[in-house]
Scaffold this motif. Structure first.
Motif, PDB file in Angstrom:
ATOM      1  N   UNK A  71       0.262  31.143 -41.000  1.00 59.64           N
ATOM      2  CA  UNK A  71      -0.642  31.749 -40.022  1.00 59.64           C
ATOM      3  C   UNK A  71      -2.012  31.094 -40.131  1.00 59.64           C
ATOM      4  N   UNK A  72      -2.554  30.632 -39.010  1.00 61.07           N
ATOM      5  CA  UNK A  72      -3.862  29.960 -39.041  1.00 61.07           C
ATOM      6  C   UNK A  72      -4.966  30.869 -39.560  1.00 61.07           C
ATOM      7  N   UNK A  73      -4.762  32.187 -39.487  1.00 60.04           N
ATOM      8  CA  UNK A  73      -5.798  33.119 -39.944  1.00 60.04           C
ATOM      9  C   UNK A  73      -5.845  33.227 -41.460  1.00 60.04           C
ATOM     10  N   UNK A  74      -4.769  32.776 -42.127  1.00 58.19           N
ATOM     11  CA  UNK A  74      -4.766  32.892 -43.588  1.00 58.19           C
ATOM     12  C   UNK A  74      -3.768  31.903 -44.189  1.00 58.19           C
ATOM     13  N   UNK A  75      -4.301  30.924 -44.947  1.00 54.25           N
ATOM     14  CA  UNK A  75      -3.453  29.973 -45.661  1.00 54.25           C
ATOM     15  C   UNK A  75      -3.358  30.297 -47.144  1.00 54.25           C
ATOM     16  N   UNK A  76      -3.982  31.367 -47.595  1.00 48.40           N
ATOM     17  CA  UNK A  76      -4.038  31.678 -49.024  1.00 48.40           C
ATOM     18  C   UNK A  76      -2.651  31.988 -49.570  1.00 48.40           C
ATOM     19  N   UNK A  77      -2.281  31.410 -50.730  1.00 49.94           N
ATOM     20  CA  UNK A  77      -0.967  31.718 -51.321  1.00 49.94           C
ATOM     21  C   UNK A  77      -0.741  33.212 -51.548  1.00 49.94           C
ATOM     22  N   UNK A  78      -1.811  33.950 -51.861  1.00 57.96           N
ATOM     23  CA  UNK A  78      -1.652  35.387 -52.078  1.00 57.96           C
ATOM     24  C   UNK A  78      -1.042  36.080 -50.859  1.00 57.96           C
ATOM     25  N   UNK A  79      -1.360  35.561 -49.692  1.00 58.17           N
ATOM     26  CA  UNK A  79      -0.904  36.176 -48.446  1.00 58.17           C
ATOM     27  C   UNK A  79       0.603  36.023 -48.263  1.00 58.17           C
ATOM     28  N   UNK A  80       1.191  35.025 -48.921  1.00 55.66           N
ATOM     29  CA  UNK A  80       2.609  34.726 -48.706  1.00 55.66           C
ATOM     30  C   UNK A  80       3.457  34.964 -49.951  1.00 55.66           C
ATOM     31  N   UNK A  81       2.831  35.459 -51.017  1.00 57.85           N
ATOM     32  CA  UNK A  81       3.578  35.659 -52.249  1.00 57.85           C
ATOM     33  C   UNK A  81       4.679  36.679 -52.027  1.00 57.85           C
ATOM     34  N   UNK A  82       5.911  36.361 -52.377  1.00 57.79           N
ATOM     35  CA  UNK A  82       7.027  37.278 -52.099  1.00 57.79           C
ATOM     36  C   UNK A  82       6.822  38.675 -52.664  1.00 57.79           C
ATOM     37  N   UNK A  83       6.238  38.792 -53.858  1.00 54.31           N
ATOM     38  CA  UNK A  83       6.086  40.107 -54.486  1.00 54.31           C
ATOM     39  C   UNK A  83       5.186  41.033 -53.704  1.00 54.31           C
TER      40      UNK A  83
END
Length: 693
Positions: A481-493
């Motif tokens: 998502x262009x609004x958020x590239x942070x790994x935290x945003x996509x972390x499975x947990x």
């Protein structure tokens, strides 16, 4: 010159003579002494600065010094603090005195060369001895903003003489220039040539070529750390190597660092691939000198060092575009209108402009790796627009979130690593992401492969395990998502942890009655009003020994209090998000401006459970993701209100609270037992042979 200017000259003179402990405007016998010089913690010389010493010189030649008032006054000051010498000066000439055997003033020649010269001996240097030795030379002879540069010049010259790239006899000629920055040069044009010769003679006690180069690099890394205002980024050694390894660099690659802060990145590349082609565009003279030392020691070419701003890397260099650009641009600086006009993607920050320049300079299909502030990956507005445009031009390989402390001169700034290829993606592809979790206390190794955890990340990110990913994870580019590239945003947990436990998720504002920022105030140690400040708030606990104080006069009109069973949250710096319950003995205590006070709705959520939830990794990751500010991050009340927290029913909350607090009680009991045993052991040892056991 006025007296202030003379004082500065006198200060410089004695620093160049080797004195580092110099105090000005010192009160002695109810009068002010212009300057006192201490050595090994004891007063050595007292100094009186005069606009003219002509009359004093006449007095010395014609009168008995015992009865001269101006000399007697300075003598009494020296006597009062047991200083051996007293000096009058106009900044150009120095008239020295010491007492004779009868205690009378005696005019003497300047003994400064004998007063303070470090004792240097020809030692076999290990790493620690060399650090101490060079630091001692540095403190003795150099000071001020350019001290590092002048000392580094001499160290570089000594190393180049050993490598037979220079002749010692050429160094101190007035017209000496060392041309090595491709049309840039430095000379040893320091006013005190005698001091330079003296320093170089001290360096001759060291044979740098006989020292293991990794030990030499540790020494330089320890002594020469720039401050935040230098525009330089100094990273841990393992991170320099991780940048190289994650960039998938090979022996036939070519690497440019377009914002070099000392050649640390290309140093790591050359340590893995001795013959690799590198180029450093350095941000300062000190960076260029350090980079040159690294090149000489690792057998590189000093002609590959430039002092050049990234915007002025000229097109004639672009004919041999590199396969890789790896850099750590200075971050946080806003672009000037001129550079904004030059930007093709709407860059507003310097690090964004560096991304554009890297894209211009790297070869088609080449790879770019950068260290960027985490805020780049999720900030909205113009930064989001920049990310959208960038995504149309690149293929992202990796995004790795790094722990605090990896940037030595910005230890509280959260950083991410971004790696991409200069190619327009034609289909959906995988992006590797990871939240790197390594303690800053771990050894700062030169090779990431020497740490099993880092080595696994290298293997995963370069797809050497056939997609067997355990530490990080991959996402498809269509889901970025262009609004958020942070790994935290996509972390499975983040999306599965509490769902798997069947806990409902709700926003913090739905379970609280009040969320309020603290009071703007100034602290006063002698104050009578207690203050809860961020320094005392840690995970689930308040450090009562760090309770601050203030006075009524230093508090603004709006006052925010924390009451028993309220929750206080640290809202600044390294421990942002740490939360603790307010005990009854701190009921109705005022809170400072970097503390957030939270009052929960007790009918929905237990205050003890809310503390546990706020300190959980699930919530902490959201707080870090939504925090703003690269140097001292904080979170707004609006963002905090929308943080998601788990909300089991009250019965399950109570079970969890009892379990956690039961463990804490066991820890406390065990600590008390440990203290008792430690005291018992100490008493046995202390009393052994004195009638004890």
């Amino acid at each position: 010159m006025n007296k202030k200017e003379i004082m500065l000259d006198v200060f410089d003179y004695f620093r160049e003579c080797g004195f580092s402990d110099i105090a000005t405007n010192v009160k002695i016998n109810e009068t002010i002494c212009d300057m006192v010089i201490n050595y090994e913690g004891k007063p050595q010389i007292v100094i009186e600065v005069l606009s003219s010493i002509k009359q004093l010189k006449q007095v010395i030649n014609t009168k008995d010094l015992l009865f001269e008032p101006i000399i007697n006054l300075l003598q009494s000051k020296a006597f009062a603090i047991s200083a051996q010498y007293y000096v009058f000066t106009n900044g150009d000439e120095y008239i020295w005195f010491q007492n004779d055997e009868l205690g009378a003033p005696q005019n003497i020649s300047a003994p400064v060369n004998e007063l303070h010269k470090p004792e240097y001996v020809n030692l076999e240097f290990n790493r620690e001895k060399l650090i101490n030795y060079l630091q001692r030379i540095h403190e003795t002879y150099f000071y001020g903003k350019r001290s590092n540069i002048e000392f580094l010049k001499l160290i570089l010259c000594k190393i180049m003489v050993e490598a037979k790239l220079l002749k010692k006899e050429d160094l101190f000629h007035s017209n000496f220039k060392l041309e090595f920055f491709n049309n840039n040069y430095f000379n040893l044009n320091i006013q005190n040539k005698e001091m330079h010769n003296d320093v170089y003679s001290r360096l001759e006690q060291v044979t740098f070529s006989s020292i293991k180069y990794t030990d030499l690099f540790v020494v330089l890394d320890t002594i020469f750390v720039p401050d935040r205002n230098s525009g330089e980024i100094v990273m841990t050694r393992w991170l320099s190597d991780l940048l190289i390894k994650v960039s998938d660099i090979k022996s036939d690659s070519s690497i440019w660092d377009i914002t070099s802060s000392g050649g640390y990145i290309t140093r790591a590349a050359r340590m893995s691939f001795p013959n690799i082609e590198t180029l450093n565009f350095c941000v300062s003279e000190q960076s260029a000198i350090l980079a040159t030392i690294h090149e000489v020691v690792t057998g590189g070419d000093i002609r590959n060092i430039f002092i050049r701003d990234v915007r002025h890397i000229t097109k004639n260099l672009e004919k041999n575009k590199p396969s890789h650009i790896v850099c750590a641009p200075h971050f946080g600086g806003r672009l000037s209108p001129e550079l904004r006009y030059m930007s093709t993607n709407g860059a507003t920050r310097f690090e964004e402009f560096c991304i554009e320049r890297a894209l211009d300079l790297v070869t088609e299909g080449g790879r770019v790796t950068l260290l960027l502030p985490e805020s780049f990956f999720f900030s909205g507005g113009k930064r989001q627009l920049f990310r959208r445009r960038l995504l149309e031009q690149i293929k992202i390989n990796t995004i790795i979130s790094l722990p605090l402390g990896v940037i030595k001169n910005y230890p509280t700034v959260k950083i991410c690593m971004l790696t991409f290829e200069k190619k327009k993606p034609v289909s959906n592809y995988e992006i590797y992401m990871c939240n790197l979790n390594i303690r800053s206390s771990n050894p700062d190794l030169f090779s990431a492969n020497d740490n099993n955890y880092l080595n696994k990340i290298v293997e995963e990110s370069t797809q050497q395990l056939n997609n067997n990913v355990n530490i990080g994870w991959t996402i498809w580019s269509e889901y970025l998502n262009e609004s958020n590239w942070s790994p935290y945003h996509y972390e499975p947990s983040l999306s599965t942890e509490f769902n798997e436990l069947e806990h409902p998720i709700t926003k913090l504002k739905n379970v609280t009655l009040k969320i309020q920022r603290g009071t703007s105030l100034k602290l006063e140690k002698a104050g009578e009003i207690p203050v809860i400040s961020p320094g005392m708030i840690r995970t689930t606990a308040l450090s009562l020994d760090k309770l601050d104080f203030t006075t009524d006069e230093k508090i603004q009109k709006r006052r925010v209090y924390a009451y028993s069973n309220n929750i206080v949250m640290n809202n600044i710096g390294t421990h942002i998000g740490s939360s603790a319950l307010v005990p009854s003995d701190l009921n109705e205590t005022i809170c400072s401006q970097h503390v957030i006070v939270i009052k929960g709705n007790d009918s929905i959520i237990l205050p003890q459970f809310l503390v546990i939830a706020l300190n959980s990794e699930y919530v902490q990751m959201q707080i870090l993701k939504n925090a703003t500010g690269t140097v001292m991050p904080s979170i707004s009340i609006t963002q905090l209100e929308n943080i998601k927290i788990p909300l089991p029913d009250l019965t399950r909350q109570k079970v969890l609270v009892e379990h956690v607090y039961g463990i804490e009680k066991k820890i406390k009991d065990l600590q008390e037992q440990l203290n008792i045993l430690a005291n018992e052991r100490k008493n046995i040892i202390d009393n052994f042979g004195l009638g004890g056991m």
